[in-house]
Every structure is written in structure tokens, then in C-alpha cells.
Design a protein around this motif. Structure first.
Motif, PDB file in Angstrom:
ATOM      1  N   LEU A   9       0.797  -1.395   0.026  1.00 40.16           N
ATOM      2  CA  LEU A   9      -0.050  -0.049  -0.052  1.00 40.16           C
ATOM      3  C   LEU A   9       0.746   1.241  -0.016  1.00 40.16           C
ATOM      4  N   GLU A  10       1.974   1.240   0.747  1.00 34.52           N
ATOM      5  CA  GLU A  10       2.965   2.383   0.641  1.00 34.52           C
ATOM      6  C   GLU A  10       3.316   2.841  -0.770  1.00 34.52           C
ATOM      7  N   LYS A  11       3.792   1.660  -1.430  1.00 31.45           N
ATOM      8  CA  LYS A  11       4.043   1.972  -2.946  1.00 31.45           C
ATOM      9  C   LYS A  11       3.001   2.340  -3.935  1.00 31.45           C
ATOM     10  N   LYS A  12       1.662   1.756  -3.741  1.00 34.70           N
ATOM     11  CA  LYS A  12       0.551   2.053  -4.450  1.00 34.70           C
ATOM     12  C   LYS A  12      -0.127   3.298  -4.151  1.00 34.70           C
ATOM     13  N   LEU A  13       0.117   3.820  -2.937  1.00 31.42           N
ATOM     14  CA  LEU A  13      -0.507   5.147  -2.456  1.00 31.42           C
ATOM     15  C   LEU A  13       0.439   6.135  -2.586  1.00 31.42           C
ATOM     16  N   ASN A  14       1.784   5.841  -2.513  1.00 41.24           N
ATOM     17  CA  ASN A  14       2.966   6.853  -2.432  1.00 41.24           C
ATOM     18  C   ASN A  14       2.844   7.698  -1.076  1.00 41.24           C
ATOM     19  N   ALA A  15       2.666   6.603  -0.184  1.00 43.82           N
ATOM     20  CA  ALA A  15       2.508   7.147   1.407  1.00 43.82           C
ATOM     21  C   ALA A  15       3.288   6.506   2.115  1.00 43.82           C
ATOM     22  N   LYS A  16       3.628   6.777   3.604  1.00 45.40           N
ATOM     23  CA  LYS A  16       4.392   6.216   4.479  1.00 45.40           C
ATOM     24  C   LYS A  16       3.685   5.645   5.598  1.00 45.40           C
ATOM     25  N   PHE A  17       3.642   4.622   5.997  1.00 42.59           N
ATOM     26  CA  PHE A  17       2.788   4.153   7.295  1.00 42.59           C
ATOM     27  C   PHE A  17       3.872   3.632   8.254  1.00 42.59           C
ATOM     28  N   ARG A  18       3.026   3.248   9.491  1.00 39.17           N
ATOM     29  CA  ARG A  18       4.019   2.770  10.764  1.00 39.17           C
ATOM     30  C   ARG A  18       3.326   1.507  11.005  1.00 39.17           C
ATOM     31  N   VAL A  19       3.822   0.374  11.538  1.00 40.62           N
ATOM     32  CA  VAL A  19       3.265  -1.014  12.017  1.00 40.62           C
ATOM     33  C   VAL A  19       2.568  -0.356  13.365  1.00 40.62           C
ATOM     34  N   PRO A  20       1.015  -0.718  13.333  1.00 44.41           N
ATOM     35  CA  PRO A  20       0.368  -0.346  14.545  1.00 44.41           C
ATOM     36  C   PRO A  20       0.607  -1.457  15.689  1.00 44.41           C
ATOM     37  N   SER A  21       0.635  -1.174  16.838  1.00 50.25           N
ATOM     38  CA  SER A  21       0.783  -1.760  18.068  1.00 50.25           C
ATOM     39  C   SER A  21      -0.460  -2.845  18.114  1.00 50.25           C
ATOM     40  N   GLU A  22      -1.576  -2.513  17.905  1.00 46.42           N
ATOM     41  CA  GLU A  22      -2.587  -3.266  17.806  1.00 46.42           C
ATOM     42  C   GLU A  22      -3.448  -2.668  16.417  1.00 46.42           C
ATOM     43  N   ILE A  23      -4.345  -3.618  16.072  1.00 40.11           N
ATOM     44  CA  ILE A  23      -5.410  -3.600  14.998  1.00 40.11           C
ATOM     45  C   ILE A  23      -6.454  -4.495  15.134  1.00 40.11           C
ATOM     46  N   SER A  24      -7.556  -3.943  14.755  1.00 43.56           N
ATOM     47  CA  SER A  24      -8.946  -4.708  15.022  1.00 43.56           C
ATOM     48  C   SER A  24      -8.818  -5.705  13.779  1.00 43.56           C
ATOM     49  N   HIS A  25      -9.659  -6.831  13.726  1.00 45.50           N
ATOM     50  CA  HIS A  25      -9.942  -7.654  12.782  1.00 45.50           C
ATOM     51  C   HIS A  25     -10.610  -7.193  11.626  1.00 45.50           C
ATOM     52  N   ARG A  26     -11.300  -6.142  11.689  1.00 48.31           N
ATOM     53  CA  ARG A  26     -12.115  -5.393  10.577  1.00 48.31           C
ATOM     54  C   ARG A  26     -11.025  -4.694   9.942  1.00 48.31           C
ATOM     55  N   LYS A  27     -10.257  -3.889  10.699  1.00 49.71           N
ATOM     56  CA  LYS A  27      -9.429  -2.865   9.875  1.00 49.71           C
ATOM     57  C   LYS A  27      -8.148  -3.910   9.202  1.00 49.71           C
ATOM     58  N   ARG A  28      -7.838  -4.908  10.053  1.00 51.43           N
ATOM     59  CA  ARG A  28      -6.799  -5.560   9.317  1.00 51.43           C
ATOM     60  C   ARG A  28      -7.325  -6.260   7.909  1.00 51.43           C
ATOM     61  N   ALA A  29      -8.642  -6.829   8.113  1.00 49.43           N
ATOM     62  CA  ALA A  29      -9.245  -7.280   6.858  1.00 49.43           C
ATOM     63  C   ALA A  29      -9.349  -6.112   5.557  1.00 49.43           C
ATOM     64  N   MET A  30      -9.583  -4.974   6.166  1.00 52.63           N
ATOM     65  CA  MET A  30      -9.585  -3.912   5.181  1.00 52.63           C
ATOM     66  C   MET A  30      -8.375  -3.473   4.527  1.00 52.63           C
ATOM     67  N   LEU A  31      -7.111  -3.585   5.100  1.00 55.38           N
ATOM     68  CA  LEU A  31      -6.000  -3.463   4.521  1.00 55.38           C
ATOM     69  C   LEU A  31      -5.860  -4.535   3.519  1.00 55.38           C
ATOM     70  N   ARG A  32      -6.184  -5.750   3.722  1.00 53.72           N
ATOM     71  CA  ARG A  32      -5.898  -6.869   2.463  1.00 53.72           C
ATOM     72  C   ARG A  32      -6.965  -6.659   1.674  1.00 53.72           C
ATOM     73  N   VAL A  33      -8.085  -6.180   1.733  1.00 53.44           N
ATOM     74  CA  VAL A  33      -9.036  -5.843   0.560  1.00 53.44           C
ATOM     75  C   VAL A  33      -8.239  -4.593  -0.083  1.00 53.44           C
ATOM     76  N   ALA A  34      -7.935  -3.576   0.299  1.00 52.73           N
ATOM     77  CA  ALA A  34      -7.320  -2.644  -0.344  1.00 52.73           C
ATOM     78  C   ALA A  34      -6.219  -3.096  -1.054  1.00 52.73           C
ATOM     79  N   ARG A  35      -5.251  -3.892  -0.312  1.00 51.48           N
ATOM     80  CA  ARG A  35      -4.167  -4.178  -1.385  1.00 51.48           C
ATOM     81  C   ARG A  35      -4.719  -5.027  -2.560  1.00 51.48           C
TER      82      ARG A  35
END
Length: 582
Positions: free
Chosen positions: A418-444
Motif C-alpha cells: 500500500l505504501e508503494k501504490k498510494l505513495n504514502a508512508k505508514f507505521r506498524v500499528p501496536s494493535e489492530i482490529s480484525h475489521r481494520k486488518r481485513a480492510m488493509l488486505r482488501v485494499a491491497r
């Protein structure tokens, strides 16, 4: 020696050497900017007693000569011959820019000229330190002067008259504590002591003033560990073997027969509450040493390398050890035995939370290299230090694999895409909900041109125009399949909203939430602007594809199976059969 100052004229040679060496260490030893090396033994030293190094090159040589009577008169010929021999040896072997003679006497004019004349025709400045210079330098280090002139009897007599004094002024306690600290620090040329007093007793903390303290004035402890302390015994043994990089606490309840051994001022025995072996302070940022891990191919060429910074080091009876951090998140604790035949030890620890995704990717690569079985080469400041096999199939490999589970690897991988596709910079979250995690995979998957399913609990929300349509009437009457093109599929991540472009959503059976209320709104003419929610029925998830062009067929549909996140079973019969169905 007498109270308050050093009687240089009558100082013994061993005392003279000890005091001057300690003074030079304190004045010049500030690694890595400058270091001091004290040569053990006089004569046979290549013309050096104490050498000051700057950037690994000798900057100044100090030659100590115990000549309290100077080197004139009856001592002229023999002593000047000794001095010249030491100077010539130092110049021939080391070519120092500065050479200094240190003697326990003030030089005469002629003696000063003789020393400066040694450098004639050479690119070196020869000087002399006598009593005046030594006293001046020691004045900047009163603890060294106090240790060199310490008289326990006089100190005891001086203190007797002070202790009964009442602490009347608010600053008296601080003043008394400071004076007591000075008194304690003045007991040794090599060790300083801090102390804390509480209702539970006195805590003493010993710190080396001189990097040679443990060699010149060793301090030690004798005790026996009680049973059921196997883990503690291993920790203590590692400190003895390779030094302390981290604090080690030994509870008093775990030991018996405790006594402290060393100089008279340090000796004690009896019960203790705890014994702490503290690691040396971490190296300041401007003094940290670069460490490179190189993994070599079968021909000896570098196939990958990783650079970190050493921030702590230690030395023990069996070898040296260091702590180095790579990519701000992986810490390497390395133990290197002195014996080449003994295997080294590498312990790894990782903290992914809040790290940059790019650093997390490099860290995963480093772990993979450790598992590769390639030849590992360690370099300090670009100089080779050790070479050997990486972990391969050994216990180290198992440890590195256990540090990161598959779910973290996939999270870093998805964020990297997603960083490459969106030209953005992210950090690894300390925790993430199941829904948000699934949405990251959907977006990819959408960004990679694939179709997939939305996470469970996803509904479709829209705003009514007020005009009734056949499809909407079917939904209101009992539900049906729905296909919804949307102009912008929005991904919200770490406070930002990204437009992934148009997409199409599809579900084989949906219903309008609160259908009766929506029907009444149409009948009364109040439907315009009303928000309507359409819910999928059953366990089937909403299918989503990128873009809005159906003419060339549907894209490949990929499940977002993620470790630890359950996904309802999906079947191809629940997908739209083809573009016409959309």
C-alpha cells in the motif's frame, strides 16, 4: 604524602606512577574521541609509558620518570642519558606530534632547555610536567587528590566533631550529604561511590573512575546461591563470562554467606537486601560504533548487508559482548568468545510497534538472512571483526523464526504494498482490529487489480433522491440481489483517507434496514435526503471488484484469508456469473 597535598619530593615510585596514570586517564580518556593506553611495566615499552590516541593514531606520549631530585648535578649524566634513550625510542617507533616527560620535581631552566632541545630537527614538540603542572591538573580532580592523600585516622578525627552538629538550616542536610559523598569518593583513585539512605537501609552504587579500575583495584563478592535459582545462576555466569549489558538483580533471599572482598574500605559481610550488577551507561549517540552484518555467498561475495549501531559493550572472563540496534527495532545481543574454537552467541529481540514499515521490511529480511545458513561477517566501523556461519538450521534459526509470527509478516507485507501504490508512508500499528486488518488486505487486493470480499458486518449506505425505482421497490418488498457501482472506494488508515478509485459491490440477497419506515417516507413525500442502509443476508460476504468496466470479464477473485481472523466460507456460486449479471 601529607594532608591536603602530595609530597612529590618523597613520593614512592609506585605511588607516583599510580597517581600520574590515573590523572592522565581522567584528563584524556574520552572514547571514541580520544583514548589512553597505559603500558604495563617500565623499560621494554617501545618508549611509551602512557599514550594518548586520537582516531587510532598516537597524539601524545607521556614518559614517567621517578626523578624527585631532577636530572642536574650528580644525576645529570645518567638521568639525561635515560631520558634521551626513551625519547629516541618513542620517536623512532611512533613519531608522536607531542612527547612529554613527567617527573616529581620542578625542572630548572637548563633542564627545561634540555627537554625542548630533544626535538631539534624533528616534527615533534617535547615538553616537561613537573610539580607545578601536576598540582594544577590535580586541582581539577579533587577526588583523585583526596584518594592520593587519604589518611583514614585524620578523616575520622575531623568527622568526630561534626556529626553531633544540629541540622538547623534547610540546606544543612544537603551540605552534609555532599561532604560525605566527597569523603567516600576520596577513598580510591579508581572507584567512585553513590549512596542512598532510606528507612530500609543504605544502598551503595560503585562506579569506575578509571577504565582500568577492575584490574588495578578489583572489587568482588563471595556468596552461595540457594537452590531453585538455576535461571539466576545462568544469568550470573553470562555476566562473568562476557560482562553486563543489562542490569542484573540478585535478591538477597537467593544468596547466603555474602561478603564483599577487595580493598579495606570496600570489605563487608552479612545479609543484604539485593545485589545489582548494573550495565555501563549506553554510549552517547555521537560515540556509538557502526556495526555491519554481511551475509556472503559461496564465492565469498556479499549477497546482503545490514547496518546498525552499537550502543553498549562489555568484557568478561571468556570474551567480549555488545548490543547493537538495527533499523531502530531489532536488537542484537552478541557474545564473542576469546577462543576461536568456541561458538559465539547471538540473541535477537524485536519491537515492531510504531516502527516504519520500510524498517520492518528490512528487519524481516535480516531475520531471513540469519536463517539462510550463509557465512556471516561482522564489521565494526568497516573493519572485519569476526567471520562464521549464520544460524542455518541451528537453534539461532529457530529463535529468529519464533520472533515474528505469520500474521505480522503479512501485515508488514500488505502495508508495504500500500505504501508503494498510494505513495504514502505508514507505521506498524501496536494493535489492530480484525475489521481494520481485513480492510488493509482488501485494499491491497483491489490495488493489485483483484476482486475479493468485504469484511463481515459491511453494509451499503446511500442517500435517497426521493424518486422511487424498480430496484428499490424490490428491495423494500422483500429483498433481492444488488449491484452498486461507487465512484470512490475510500480507505481510511492511520488518520488519512485514500481514494482507491471506482469499484463495484455485489451481493446476491440484500434487504433495506427499517424498510417499513422507508416505505412510509416515499408515501408521504419525505424520502428525499433520507439515508438508507442496505444489509446483506446470510453469512455470504459482499463481493467487491476494482474499476467499473465489465466488458472484458470479471477479475480474479482472491480470498483474504488471514491468520487468526475467521472468514465465512465463500463459493463461486455466490459470485456474479459474468459481466451481464452486473
Amino acid at each position: 604524602m601529607h594532608e591536603g597535598s602530595i609530597d612529590w619530593k618523597h613520593i614512592a615510585e609506585d605511588d607516583f606512577n599510580r597517581v600520574v596514570e590515573a590523572l592522565l586517564m581522567r584528563k584524556y580518556h574520552h572514547p571514541p574521541k580520544s583514548t589512553v593506553e597505559v603500558i604495563d611495566g617500565r623499560g621494554g615499552d617501545g618508549g611509551i609509558d602512557v599514550a594518548v590516541y586520537v582516531e587510532d593514531k598516537i597524539k601524545e606520549i607521556f614518559q614517567l620518570k621517578h626523578f624527585p631530585e631532577g636530572f642536574s648535578g650528580g644525576f645529570r649524566d645518567s638521568r639525561r642519558k635515560q631520558i634521551k634513550k626513551s625519547f629516541d625510542t618513542a620517536w623512532t617507533n611512533h613519531k608522536p606530534p607531542l612527547w612529554t616527560l613527567v617527573v616529581p620535581s620542578n625542572p630548572t631552566v637548563q633542564e627545561g632547555k634540555h627537554i625542548s632541545g630533544l626535538s631539534k630537527g624533528k616534527t615533534v614538540k617535547a615538553t616537561i610536567w613537573g610539580i607545578a603542572r601536576l598540582d594544577s591538573e590535580l586541582a581539577y580532580h579533587p577526588d583523585l587528590l583526596s584518594a592520593a592523600t587519604r589518611n583514614p585516622l585524620l578523616e575520622a578525627l575531623r568527622t568526630i566533631g561534626q556529626e553531633p552538629a544540629a541540622l538547623v538550616d534547610s540546606s544543612d542536610l544537603s551540605k552534609r550529604a555532599i561532604e560525605l559523598h566527597k569523603l567516600a569518593a576520596g577513598r580510591s583513585l579508581y572507584w567512585d561511590v553513590d549512596f542512598q539512605v532510606s528507612a530500609h537501609g543504605v544502598t551503595e552504587i560503585y562506579r569506575a573512575k578509571d577504565p582500568r579500575a577492575e584490574e588495578l583495584e578489583p572489587l568482588g563478592f563471595n556468596f552461595t546461591l540457594k537452590t531453585n535459582t538455576f535461571g539466576l545462576k545462568q544469568d550470573i555466569q553470562r555476566v562473568l563470562d562476557f560482562g553486563a549489558r543489562r542490569h542484573l538483580t540478585i535478591p538477597g533471599a537467593a544468596v547466603e554467606g555474602f561478603n564483599a572482598v577487595g580493598p579495606e574500605w570496600f570489605q563487608k559481610d552479612g545479609a543484604i537486601e539485593r545485589l545489582e550488577i548494573r550495565a555501563a551507561d549506553q554510549l552517547p549517540a555521537d560515540q556509538q560504533i557502526s556495526v555491519t552484518l554481511e551475509f556472503l555467498d559461496e564465492d565469498g561475495y556479499t549477497r546482503s548487508s545490514h547496518q546498525g549501531m552499537m550502543h553498549a559493550k562489555s568484557v568478561g572472563g571468556r570474551g567480549v559482548a555488545f548490543l547493537a540496534k538495527f533499523y531502530g527495532m531489532l536488537e542484537l545481543d552478541a557474545e564473542i568468545p576469546n577462543a576461536i574454537s568456541e561458538p559465539g552467541r547471538f540473541d535477537l529481540s524485536i519491537a515492531f510497534a510504531h516502527s516504519r514499515v520500510s524498517d520492518a521490511q528490512e528487519t524481516l529480511q535480516l531475520l531471513g538472512d540469519f536463517e539462510s545458513g550463509c557465512v556471516l561477517q561482522v564489521l565494526f566501523e568497516e573493519r572485519k571483526f569476526i567471520k562464521g556461519l549464520a544460524a542455518g538450521n541451528s537453534q539461532q534459526s529457530d529463535q529468529s523464526m519464533e520472533l515474528v509470527d505469520r500474521s505480522m509478516e503479512l501485515l508488514v507485507e500488505d502495508l508495504g504494498v500500500l505504501e508503494k501504490k498510494l505513495n504514502a508512508k505508514f507505521r506498524v500499528p501496536s494493535e489492530i482490529s480484525h475489521r481494520k486488518r481485513a480492510m488493509l488486505r482488501v485494499a491491497r487486493l483491489l490495488m493489485e487489480g483483484k476482486a475479493t470480499w468485504m469484511p463481515p458486518g459491511t453494509s451499503l449506505t446511500g442517500t435517497l433522491s426521493g424518486k422511487s425505482a424498480d430496484g428499490l421497490r424490490m428491495l423494500l418488498s422483500g429483498g433481492c440481489a444488488i449491484t452498486t457501482p461507487i465512484p470512490a472506494f475510500v480507505l481510511k488508515i492511520q488518520g488519512s483517507s485514500f481514494n482507491l478509485g471506482p469499484a463495484v459491490l455485489y451481493h446476491p440477497r440484500t434487504v433495506v434496514r427499517d424498510a417499513a419506515e422507508v416505505t412510509v417516507a416515499f408515501e408521504t413525500g419525505t424520502a428525499a435526503g433520507k439515508e438508507v442502509v442496505i444489509d446483506p443476508q446470510g453469512e455470504q460476504l459482499i463481493w467487491v471488484m476494482p474499476g467499473n468496466n465489465f466488458k472484458e470479464g470479471l477479475p480474479e477473485t482472491v480470498a483474504w484469508d488471514l491468520p487468526g481472523i475467521s472468514m465465512p466460507s465463500v463459493e463461486h456460486k455466490d459470485l456474479p456469473p459474468g459481466p451481464a449479471d452486473l
